[in-house]
Scaffold this motif. Sequence first.
Motif, PDB file in Angstrom:
ATOM      1  N   MET A  72       0.893  -0.867   0.068  1.00 31.16           N
ATOM      2  CA  MET A  72      -0.012  -0.036   0.069  1.00 31.16           C
ATOM      3  C   MET A  72       0.694   1.439  -0.091  1.00 31.16           C
ATOM      4  SD  MET A  72      -3.085   0.811   2.697  1.00 31.16           S
ATOM      5  CE  MET A  72      -2.549   2.359   3.537  1.00 31.16           C
ATOM      6  N   THR A  73       0.610   2.239  -1.103  1.00 31.19           N
ATOM      7  CA  THR A  73       1.370   3.466  -0.941  1.00 31.19           C
ATOM      8  C   THR A  73       0.894   4.274   0.172  1.00 31.19           C
ATOM      9  OG1 THR A  73       1.356   3.167  -3.248  1.00 31.19           O
ATOM     10  CG2 THR A  73       1.865   5.534  -2.191  1.00 31.19           C
ATOM     11  N   PRO A  74       1.982   4.979   0.918  1.00 24.91           N
ATOM     12  CA  PRO A  74       1.844   5.634   1.879  1.00 24.91           C
ATOM     13  C   PRO A  74       1.134   6.946   1.713  1.00 24.91           C
ATOM     14  CG  PRO A  74       3.980   5.129   1.995  1.00 24.91           C
ATOM     15  CD  PRO A  74       3.406   4.476   0.891  1.00 24.91           C
ATOM     16  N   LYS A  75       0.195   7.726   2.375  1.00 25.76           N
ATOM     17  CA  LYS A  75      -0.544   8.919   2.101  1.00 25.76           C
ATOM     18  C   LYS A  75       0.042  10.122   2.865  1.00 25.76           C
ATOM     19  CE  LYS A  75      -3.379   6.415  -0.439  1.00 25.76           C
ATOM     20  NZ  LYS A  75      -3.412   6.531  -1.719  1.00 25.76           N
ATOM     21  N   LYS A  76      -0.093  11.133   2.422  1.00 23.36           N
ATOM     22  CA  LYS A  76       0.378  12.525   3.024  1.00 23.36           C
ATOM     23  C   LYS A  76      -0.556  12.628   4.436  1.00 23.36           C
ATOM     24  CE  LYS A  76      -0.748  15.196  -0.201  1.00 23.36           C
ATOM     25  NZ  LYS A  76      -0.745  16.477  -1.180  1.00 23.36           N
ATOM     26  N   THR A  77       0.158  12.878   5.618  1.00 28.02           N
ATOM     27  CA  THR A  77      -0.569  12.990   6.704  1.00 28.02           C
ATOM     28  C   THR A  77      -0.224  14.379   7.427  1.00 28.02           C
ATOM     29  OG1 THR A  77       1.386  12.053   7.909  1.00 28.02           O
ATOM     30  CG2 THR A  77      -0.457  10.387   7.318  1.00 28.02           C
ATOM     31  N   LYS A  78       0.996  14.906   7.372  1.00 29.60           N
ATOM     32  CA  LYS A  78       1.134  16.372   7.991  1.00 29.60           C
ATOM     33  C   LYS A  78       2.165  17.159   7.059  1.00 29.60           C
ATOM     34  CE  LYS A  78       3.093  18.223  12.258  1.00 29.60           C
ATOM     35  NZ  LYS A  78       3.768  17.960  13.282  1.00 29.60           N
ATOM     36  N   LEU A  79       2.043  18.165   7.122  1.00 29.04           N
ATOM     37  CA  LEU A  79       2.928  19.030   6.339  1.00 29.04           C
ATOM     38  C   LEU A  79       4.144  19.195   6.996  1.00 29.04           C
ATOM     39  CD1 LEU A  79       3.824  20.738   3.655  1.00 29.04           C
ATOM     40  CD2 LEU A  79       2.563  22.733   4.788  1.00 29.04           C
ATOM     41  N   LEU A  80       5.403  18.887   6.676  1.00 26.57           N
ATOM     42  CA  LEU A  80       6.697  19.009   7.628  1.00 26.57           C
ATOM     43  C   LEU A  80       7.464  20.284   7.253  1.00 26.57           C
ATOM     44  CD1 LEU A  80       8.481  17.522   9.596  1.00 26.57           C
ATOM     45  CD2 LEU A  80       9.699  16.641   7.326  1.00 26.57           C
ATOM     46  N   TYR A  81       7.333  20.545   5.718  1.00 29.25           N
ATOM     47  CA  TYR A  81       7.955  21.862   5.352  1.00 29.25           C
ATOM     48  C   TYR A  81       7.542  22.288   4.268  1.00 29.25           C
ATOM     49  CZ  TYR A  81      12.168  24.269   3.283  1.00 29.25           C
ATOM     50  OH  TYR A  81      12.952  25.270   2.949  1.00 29.25           O
ATOM     51  N   GLU A  82       7.348  23.849   3.950  1.00 24.45           N
ATOM     52  CA  GLU A  82       7.273  24.056   2.529  1.00 24.45           C
ATOM     53  C   GLU A  82       8.415  25.281   2.332  1.00 24.45           C
ATOM     54  OE1 GLU A  82       3.817  26.440  -0.112  1.00 24.45           O
ATOM     55  OE2 GLU A  82       3.547  25.986   2.008  1.00 24.45           O
ATOM     56  N   GLY A  83       9.160  24.808   0.946  1.00 26.47           N
ATOM     57  CA  GLY A  83      10.270  25.687   0.535  1.00 26.47           C
ATOM     58  C   GLY A  83       9.591  26.556  -0.653  1.00 26.47           C
ATOM     59  N   LYS A  84      10.430  26.702  -1.439  1.00 21.75           N
ATOM     60  CA  LYS A  84      10.172  27.833  -2.549  1.00 21.75           C
ATOM     61  C   LYS A  84       9.723  26.626  -3.803  1.00 21.75           C
ATOM     62  CE  LYS A  84      14.464  30.321  -1.638  1.00 21.75           C
ATOM     63  NZ  LYS A  84      15.689  30.903  -1.877  1.00 21.75           N
ATOM     64  N   ALA A  85      10.290  25.480  -3.682  1.00 16.61           N
ATOM     65  CA  ALA A  85       9.556  24.679  -5.085  1.00 16.61           C
ATOM     66  C   ALA A  85       8.853  23.573  -4.639  1.00 16.61           C
ATOM     67  CB  ALA A  85      11.011  24.210  -5.803  1.00 16.61           C
ATOM     68  N   LYS A  86       8.858  23.132  -3.326  1.00 10.41           N
ATOM     69  CA  LYS A  86       8.193  21.837  -2.999  1.00 10.41           C
ATOM     70  C   LYS A  86       7.755  22.034  -1.590  1.00 10.41           C
ATOM     71  CE  LYS A  86      12.045  19.321  -3.122  1.00 10.41           C
ATOM     72  NZ  LYS A  86      12.908  20.255  -3.808  1.00 10.41           N
ATOM     73  N   LYS A  87       6.653  21.031  -1.466  1.00 11.58           N
ATOM     74  CA  LYS A  87       6.289  20.838   0.105  1.00 11.58           C
ATOM     75  C   LYS A  87       6.571  19.400   0.315  1.00 11.58           C
ATOM     76  CE  LYS A  87       1.758  23.717  -0.419  1.00 11.58           C
ATOM     77  NZ  LYS A  87       0.433  23.533  -0.508  1.00 11.58           N
ATOM     78  N   ILE A  88       7.226  19.354   1.785  1.00 16.58           N
ATOM     79  CA  ILE A  88       7.369  17.961   2.074  1.00 16.58           C
ATOM     80  C   ILE A  88       6.381  17.515   3.048  1.00 16.58           C
ATOM     81  CG2 ILE A  88       9.218  16.686   3.262  1.00 16.58           C
ATOM     82  CD1 ILE A  88       9.921  17.850   0.543  1.00 16.58           C
TER      83      ILE A  88
END
Length: 239
Positions: free
Chosen positions: A1-17
């Motif tokens: 099963m592919t993991p799903k997004k749960t919590k925004l860890l970091y947002e930079g200029k080009a990506k959200k982690i």
Amino acid sequence: MTPKKTKLLYEGKAKKIWETEDPDLLISEFKDSLTAFNGEKKSEEAGKGALNNKISAELFEYLNEKGIPTHFVKLLDDTHMLHKRAEVIKIEVIVRNIAAGSLSRNLGIPEGTELPFTLVEFDYKNDELGDPKLNDQHCLILNLVREPAELDYIRYMARKINRFLQEFYRELDLKLVDFKLEFGRDKNDNIILIDELSPDNFRLWDAQTNEKMDKDRFRQGLGGLAEAYAEVLNRIKNR
């Protein structure tokens, strides 16, 4: 099963982690945002995030096949990539084959001059300070690495990655001018390649015309950025 997004860890200029249900896996969400000159110039380019995600996935897969340890796990969809969690080493590793950008501005080397050897530079990954240049002693004073041997290893890996990518892009009739790499420590404390491998972080010139196929199209107001990135992806897919 592919993991799903749960919590925004970091947002930079080009990506959200994003964190996932698996503590060892993260998801990068690639954005359409464009920034240059340490965030002084900003814009949006529809589809840019998806292009960077797909190009990065292709290059990570290629480097994984070559035995380079990376954080990449798999492409999830147009704008999301699954990868291992890693502790970021706050050093931007700049690899240069041909003079361009700040090297030309700061040292007066004409743009397009082939360097006599591959130059590897370190910048401090710190937006507030403007990502200043680092030497080895700076890296140790700032505790960015644990010992000098780690800097030697990072330089070694950067040059090895450069050789593989020069070969890769040569097949696509593209010149690899320079690029930025980032490294981190995985859960086993191994230093691995992280972040992204896209025209946002690479200078790529058409080998026949020297047309710029990278973010310099935005920096220099040339236009056609998404079209250039799409052409890079098309050449990769058809290699």
